[in-house]
Scaffold this motif. Structure first.
Motif, PDB file in Angstrom:
ATOM      1  N   HIS A 228      62.542   9.858  37.443  1.00  0.00           N
ATOM      2  CA  HIS A 228      63.337   9.732  36.214  1.00  0.00           C
ATOM      3  C   HIS A 228      64.698   9.099  36.491  1.00  0.00           C
ATOM      4  O   HIS A 228      65.182   8.296  35.689  1.00  0.00           O
ATOM      5  CB  HIS A 228      63.502  11.098  35.545  1.00  0.00           C
ATOM      6  CG  HIS A 228      62.257  11.591  34.895  1.00  0.00           C
ATOM      7  ND1 HIS A 228      61.790  11.105  33.702  1.00  0.00           N
ATOM      8  CD2 HIS A 228      61.363  12.531  35.293  1.00  0.00           C
ATOM      9  CE1 HIS A 228      60.668  11.732  33.380  1.00  0.00           C
ATOM     10  NE2 HIS A 228      60.382  12.590  34.335  1.00  0.00           N
ATOM     11  N   LEU A 229      65.312   9.451  37.613  1.00  0.00           N
ATOM     12  CA  LEU A 229      66.593   8.848  37.978  1.00  0.00           C
ATOM     13  C   LEU A 229      66.446   7.350  38.241  1.00  0.00           C
ATOM     14  O   LEU A 229      67.314   6.560  37.872  1.00  0.00           O
ATOM     15  CB  LEU A 229      67.174   9.530  39.216  1.00  0.00           C
ATOM     16  CG  LEU A 229      67.755  10.921  39.026  1.00  0.00           C
ATOM     17  CD1 LEU A 229      68.101  11.537  40.381  1.00  0.00           C
ATOM     18  CD2 LEU A 229      68.971  10.883  38.119  1.00  0.00           C
ATOM     19  N   ARG A 230      65.340   7.002  38.872  1.00  0.00           N
ATOM     20  CA  ARG A 230      65.106   5.594  39.227  1.00  0.00           C
ATOM     21  C   ARG A 230      65.088   4.692  37.999  1.00  0.00           C
ATOM     22  O   ARG A 230      65.585   3.568  38.038  1.00  0.00           O
ATOM     23  CB  ARG A 230      63.779   5.482  39.980  1.00  0.00           C
ATOM     24  CG  ARG A 230      63.453   4.105  40.511  1.00  0.00           C
ATOM     25  CD  ARG A 230      62.146   4.102  41.304  1.00  0.00           C
ATOM     26  NE  ARG A 230      61.037   4.695  40.609  1.00  0.00           N
ATOM     27  CZ  ARG A 230      60.266   4.075  39.699  1.00  0.00           C
ATOM     28  NH1 ARG A 230      60.523   2.831  39.380  1.00  0.00           N
ATOM     29  NH2 ARG A 230      59.260   4.694  39.124  1.00  0.00           N
ATOM     30  N   VAL A 231      64.541   5.190  36.881  1.00  0.00           N
ATOM     31  CA  VAL A 231      64.475   4.384  35.659  1.00  0.00           C
ATOM     32  C   VAL A 231      65.578   4.762  34.664  1.00  0.00           C
ATOM     33  O   VAL A 231      65.549   4.355  33.516  1.00  0.00           O
ATOM     34  CB  VAL A 231      63.093   4.470  34.989  1.00  0.00           C
ATOM     35  CG1 VAL A 231      62.021   3.904  35.892  1.00  0.00           C
ATOM     36  CG2 VAL A 231      62.771   5.884  34.558  1.00  0.00           C
ATOM     37  N   GLN A 232      66.526   5.575  35.127  1.00  0.00           N
ATOM     38  CA  GLN A 232      67.662   6.020  34.320  1.00  0.00           C
ATOM     39  C   GLN A 232      67.221   6.695  33.020  1.00  0.00           C
ATOM     40  O   GLN A 232      67.742   6.423  31.947  1.00  0.00           O
ATOM     41  CB  GLN A 232      68.602   4.848  34.042  1.00  0.00           C
ATOM     42  CG  GLN A 232      69.157   4.265  35.319  1.00  0.00           C
ATOM     43  CD  GLN A 232      69.978   3.023  35.093  1.00  0.00           C
ATOM     44  OE1 GLN A 232      70.004   2.460  34.011  1.00  0.00           O
ATOM     45  NE2 GLN A 232      70.647   2.574  36.135  1.00  0.00           N
ATOM     46  N   ASP A 233      66.239   7.591  33.143  1.00  0.00           N
ATOM     47  CA  ASP A 233      65.718   8.354  32.009  1.00  0.00           C
ATOM     48  C   ASP A 233      66.416   9.710  31.981  1.00  0.00           C
ATOM     49  O   ASP A 233      65.942  10.684  32.551  1.00  0.00           O
ATOM     50  CB  ASP A 233      64.203   8.523  32.142  1.00  0.00           C
ATOM     51  CG  ASP A 233      63.611   9.373  31.035  1.00  0.00           C
ATOM     52  OD1 ASP A 233      64.206   9.441  29.948  1.00  0.00           O
ATOM     53  OD2 ASP A 233      62.543   9.965  31.265  1.00  0.00           O
ATOM     54  N   ALA A 234      67.552   9.769  31.304  1.00  0.00           N
ATOM     55  CA  ALA A 234      68.361  10.989  31.288  1.00  0.00           C
ATOM     56  C   ALA A 234      67.639  12.150  30.611  1.00  0.00           C
ATOM     57  O   ALA A 234      67.797  13.302  31.011  1.00  0.00           O
ATOM     58  CB  ALA A 234      69.689  10.717  30.589  1.00  0.00           C
ATOM     59  N   LYS A 235      66.834  11.872  29.576  1.00  0.00           N
ATOM     60  CA  LYS A 235      66.131  12.948  28.867  1.00  0.00           C
ATOM     61  C   LYS A 235      65.051  13.586  29.728  1.00  0.00           C
ATOM     62  O   LYS A 235      64.815  14.780  29.636  1.00  0.00           O
ATOM     63  CB  LYS A 235      65.487  12.413  27.587  1.00  0.00           C
ATOM     64  CG  LYS A 235      66.466  12.131  26.477  1.00  0.00           C
ATOM     65  CD  LYS A 235      65.716  11.798  25.217  1.00  0.00           C
ATOM     66  CE  LYS A 235      65.861  10.329  24.939  1.00  0.00           C
ATOM     67  NZ  LYS A 235      65.146   9.908  23.744  1.00  0.00           N
TER      68      LYS A 235
ATOM     69  N   GLN B 183      56.825   5.286  31.203  1.00  0.00           N
ATOM     70  CA  GLN B 183      58.235   4.926  31.324  1.00  0.00           C
ATOM     71  C   GLN B 183      58.733   5.035  32.762  1.00  0.00           C
ATOM     72  O   GLN B 183      59.524   4.213  33.220  1.00  0.00           O
ATOM     73  CB  GLN B 183      59.083   5.816  30.416  1.00  0.00           C
ATOM     74  CG  GLN B 183      60.542   5.471  30.422  1.00  0.00           C
ATOM     75  CD  GLN B 183      61.338   6.346  29.471  1.00  0.00           C
ATOM     76  OE1 GLN B 183      60.790   7.169  28.760  1.00  0.00           O
ATOM     77  NE2 GLN B 183      62.643   6.172  29.469  1.00  0.00           N
ATOM     78  N   VAL B 184      58.267   6.055  33.495  1.00  0.00           N
ATOM     79  CA  VAL B 184      58.730   6.208  34.877  1.00  0.00           C
ATOM     80  C   VAL B 184      57.877   5.411  35.862  1.00  0.00           C
ATOM     81  O   VAL B 184      58.127   5.441  37.058  1.00  0.00           O
ATOM     82  CB  VAL B 184      58.806   7.694  35.308  1.00  0.00           C
ATOM     83  CG1 VAL B 184      59.820   8.438  34.474  1.00  0.00           C
ATOM     84  CG2 VAL B 184      57.462   8.367  35.253  1.00  0.00           C
TER      85      VAL B 184
ATOM     86  N   ILE C  27      64.922  14.025  32.948  1.00  0.00           N
ATOM     87  CA  ILE C  27      65.368  14.740  34.149  1.00  0.00           C
ATOM     88  C   ILE C  27      65.416  16.242  33.912  1.00  0.00           C
ATOM     89  O   ILE C  27      65.084  17.032  34.797  1.00  0.00           O
ATOM     90  CB  ILE C  27      66.740  14.219  34.613  1.00  0.00           C
ATOM     91  CG1 ILE C  27      66.597  12.787  35.112  1.00  0.00           C
ATOM     92  CG2 ILE C  27      67.321  15.091  35.712  1.00  0.00           C
ATOM     93  CD1 ILE C  27      67.890  12.110  35.415  1.00  0.00           C
TER      94      ILE C  27
END
Length: 116
Positions: free
Chosen positions: A86-93, A36-37, A95
């Motif tokens: 994680h921020l780059r792909v907007q993966d809030a969980k 995902q990332v 982070i």
């Protein structure tokens, strides 16, 4: 102060080891997050080996403080990179764990420097 350093360093070394094992065994809970990332499959073992090196450095650093300082700095950079990924792909969980281990690594660095 050294007891706090000992506890935090061992906790961080154990966390790094578990994370590395998850990557090396291609755990079903780890690999989808890596994908995902945007981590290429051939780079996942490299990240695991970096975590193992960080864990070893944290433990060796309990006896030889410059190694502990270098390991803590390396682990901080590793997890700051994870937070950025994680921020780059907007993966809030994703982070949360990365940010938590960044804070633990900063604590390990500060404690190691204070207990010299």
């Amino acid at each position: 102060m050294f007891i706090a350093t000992l506890i935090v360093s061992i906790f961080l070394a154990v966390a790094l080891t578990f994370s590395a094992v998850g990557k090396l065994t291609k755990s079903a809970s780890v690999i989808p997050i890596m994908e995902q990332v945007g981590v290429p499959a051939d780079k996942v073992p490299v990240l695991a080996y970096l975590e193992i090196a960080g864990a070893i450095g944290m433990l060796v650093g309990l006896f030889f403080w410059p190694i502990g300082v270098a390991a803590a700095i390396g682990v901080i950079l590793y997890f700051v990179g994870a937070v950025i990924a994680h921020l780059r792909v907007q993966d809030a969980k994703g982070i949360g764990p990365s940010a938590f281990l960044t804070v633990v690594a900063v604590a390990a660095l500060v404690l190691r420097l204070l207990s010299v």
